[in-house]
Design a protein around this motif. Sequence first.
Motif, PDB file in Angstrom:
ATOM      1  N   UNK A  88     -51.085  60.622 -28.963  1.00 27.50           N
ATOM      2  CA  UNK A  88     -49.706  59.952 -28.878  1.00 27.50           C
ATOM      3  C   UNK A  88     -49.469  59.383 -30.359  1.00 27.50           C
ATOM      4  N   UNK A  89     -50.256  58.775 -31.106  1.00 29.63           N
ATOM      5  CA  UNK A  89     -50.156  58.551 -32.564  1.00 29.63           C
ATOM      6  C   UNK A  89     -49.474  59.732 -33.116  1.00 29.63           C
ATOM      7  N   UNK A  90     -50.205  61.011 -33.131  1.00 29.16           N
ATOM      8  CA  UNK A  90     -49.706  61.852 -34.036  1.00 29.16           C
ATOM      9  C   UNK A  90     -48.426  62.564 -33.554  1.00 29.16           C
ATOM     10  N   UNK A  91     -48.132  62.585 -32.225  1.00 31.44           N
ATOM     11  CA  UNK A  91     -46.950  63.152 -31.634  1.00 31.44           C
ATOM     12  C   UNK A  91     -45.871  61.845 -32.158  1.00 31.44           C
ATOM     13  N   UNK A  92     -46.134  60.377 -31.997  1.00 31.72           N
ATOM     14  CA  UNK A  92     -44.892  59.741 -32.605  1.00 31.72           C
ATOM     15  C   UNK A  92     -44.692  59.905 -33.960  1.00 31.72           C
ATOM     16  N   UNK A  93     -45.727  60.233 -34.891  1.00 32.50           N
ATOM     17  CA  UNK A  93     -45.282  60.411 -36.314  1.00 32.50           C
ATOM     18  C   UNK A  93     -44.514  61.732 -36.599  1.00 32.50           C
ATOM     19  N   UNK A  94     -44.856  62.684 -35.854  1.00 32.66           N
ATOM     20  CA  UNK A  94     -44.196  63.913 -35.686  1.00 32.66           C
ATOM     21  C   UNK A  94     -42.678  63.639 -35.268  1.00 32.66           C
ATOM     22  N   UNK A  95     -42.449  62.859 -34.290  1.00 29.63           N
ATOM     23  CA  UNK A  95     -41.190  62.770 -33.808  1.00 29.63           C
ATOM     24  C   UNK A  95     -40.333  61.817 -34.818  1.00 29.63           C
ATOM     25  N   UNK A  96     -41.073  60.835 -35.491  1.00 27.92           N
ATOM     26  CA  UNK A  96     -40.421  59.948 -36.537  1.00 27.92           C
ATOM     27  C   UNK A  96     -39.726  60.513 -37.544  1.00 27.92           C
ATOM     28  N   UNK A  97     -40.232  61.948 -38.031  1.00 33.24           N
ATOM     29  CA  UNK A  97     -39.948  62.688 -39.077  1.00 33.24           C
ATOM     30  C   UNK A  97     -38.801  63.178 -38.933  1.00 33.24           C
ATOM     31  N   UNK A  98     -38.059  63.317 -37.476  1.00 30.20           N
ATOM     32  CA  UNK A  98     -36.885  63.867 -37.506  1.00 30.20           C
ATOM     33  C   UNK A  98     -35.920  62.707 -37.106  1.00 30.20           C
ATOM     34  N   UNK A  99     -34.356  62.667 -37.402  1.00 27.01           N
ATOM     35  CA  UNK A  99     -33.702  62.041 -37.216  1.00 27.01           C
ATOM     36  C   UNK A  99     -33.552  61.707 -35.778  1.00 27.01           C
ATOM     37  N   UNK A 100     -33.453  62.927 -34.935  1.00 22.92           N
ATOM     38  CA  UNK A 100     -33.258  63.032 -33.348  1.00 22.92           C
ATOM     39  C   UNK A 100     -34.329  62.227 -32.606  1.00 22.92           C
ATOM     40  N   UNK A 101     -35.770  62.514 -33.113  1.00 19.30           N
ATOM     41  CA  UNK A 101     -36.800  61.983 -32.325  1.00 19.30           C
ATOM     42  C   UNK A 101     -37.171  60.703 -32.850  1.00 19.30           C
ATOM     43  N   UNK A 102     -36.746  60.042 -34.043  1.00 22.15           N
ATOM     44  CA  UNK A 102     -37.039  58.885 -34.517  1.00 22.15           C
ATOM     45  C   UNK A 102     -37.073  57.713 -33.429  1.00 22.15           C
ATOM     46  N   UNK A 103     -36.126  57.483 -32.478  1.00 17.59           N
ATOM     47  CA  UNK A 103     -36.148  56.470 -31.704  1.00 17.59           C
ATOM     48  C   UNK A 103     -37.235  56.440 -30.549  1.00 17.59           C
ATOM     49  N   UNK A 104     -37.452  57.796 -30.236  1.00 18.50           N
ATOM     50  CA  UNK A 104     -38.763  58.067 -29.144  1.00 18.50           C
ATOM     51  C   UNK A 104     -40.071  57.911 -29.943  1.00 18.50           C
ATOM     52  N   UNK A 105     -40.012  58.346 -31.120  1.00 18.61           N
ATOM     53  CA  UNK A 105     -41.315  57.971 -32.018  1.00 18.61           C
ATOM     54  C   UNK A 105     -41.635  56.598 -32.096  1.00 18.61           C
ATOM     55  N   UNK A 106     -40.509  55.814 -32.240  1.00 25.02           N
ATOM     56  CA  UNK A 106     -40.687  54.279 -32.424  1.00 25.02           C
ATOM     57  C   UNK A 106     -41.245  53.550 -31.031  1.00 25.02           C
ATOM     58  N   UNK A 107     -40.662  54.372 -29.966  1.00 27.67           N
ATOM     59  CA  UNK A 107     -41.091  53.688 -28.538  1.00 27.67           C
ATOM     60  C   UNK A 107     -42.495  54.057 -28.339  1.00 27.67           C
ATOM     61  N   UNK A 108     -42.844  55.143 -28.935  1.00 25.02           N
ATOM     62  CA  UNK A 108     -44.144  55.475 -28.638  1.00 25.02           C
ATOM     63  C   UNK A 108     -45.214  54.869 -29.570  1.00 25.02           C
ATOM     64  N   UNK A 109     -45.007  54.346 -30.668  1.00 29.64           N
ATOM     65  CA  UNK A 109     -45.546  53.482 -31.651  1.00 29.64           C
ATOM     66  C   UNK A 109     -45.877  52.295 -30.618  1.00 29.64           C
ATOM     67  N   UNK A 110     -44.859  51.513 -30.063  1.00 31.64           N
ATOM     68  CA  UNK A 110     -44.827  50.291 -29.527  1.00 31.64           C
ATOM     69  C   UNK A 110     -45.518  50.575 -28.285  1.00 31.64           C
TER      70      UNK A 110
END
Length: 125
Positions: free
Chosen positions: A24-46
């Motif tokens: 989940x950590x690495x999926x969150x960072x991958x998503x956060x690297x994209x503009x579209x995936x950033x909101x989901x990445x932040x939710x995963x971090x939380x």
Amino acid sequence: MAQRSLLSRALWFVAVGWWATPVVVNAAWFLSATVVGAPLGVKLVNLLPTVLTLREPASMTDPSSARGQRSLALRALYFVLVGWWLGWLWANAASFLAVTVIGLPLAIPMFDRLPYVTSLYRFDG
């Protein structure tokens, strides 16, 4: 949501949390690297404390939590220059400590501080 027993949280950690957290950590960072995936990445971090031990995520919706925050522009600049790589290193170090079990007492507070390390976001959790 109801509090989970220490036994159910320990069983979750042994069966799922120890291996799912680094994923989940690495999926969150991958998503956060994209503009579209950033909101989901932040939710995963939380949700990382929940993935690790089924601990309830800290509430970040309290309006009073916005007091004392640094400006969004400063936080965005910090994230772009420092937060994305430092947060990734921090989260993976916490994941490694959690897998060692003996490092779990240190890993949990590290995950709690991850929003600050990544984006200077402060909250009372």
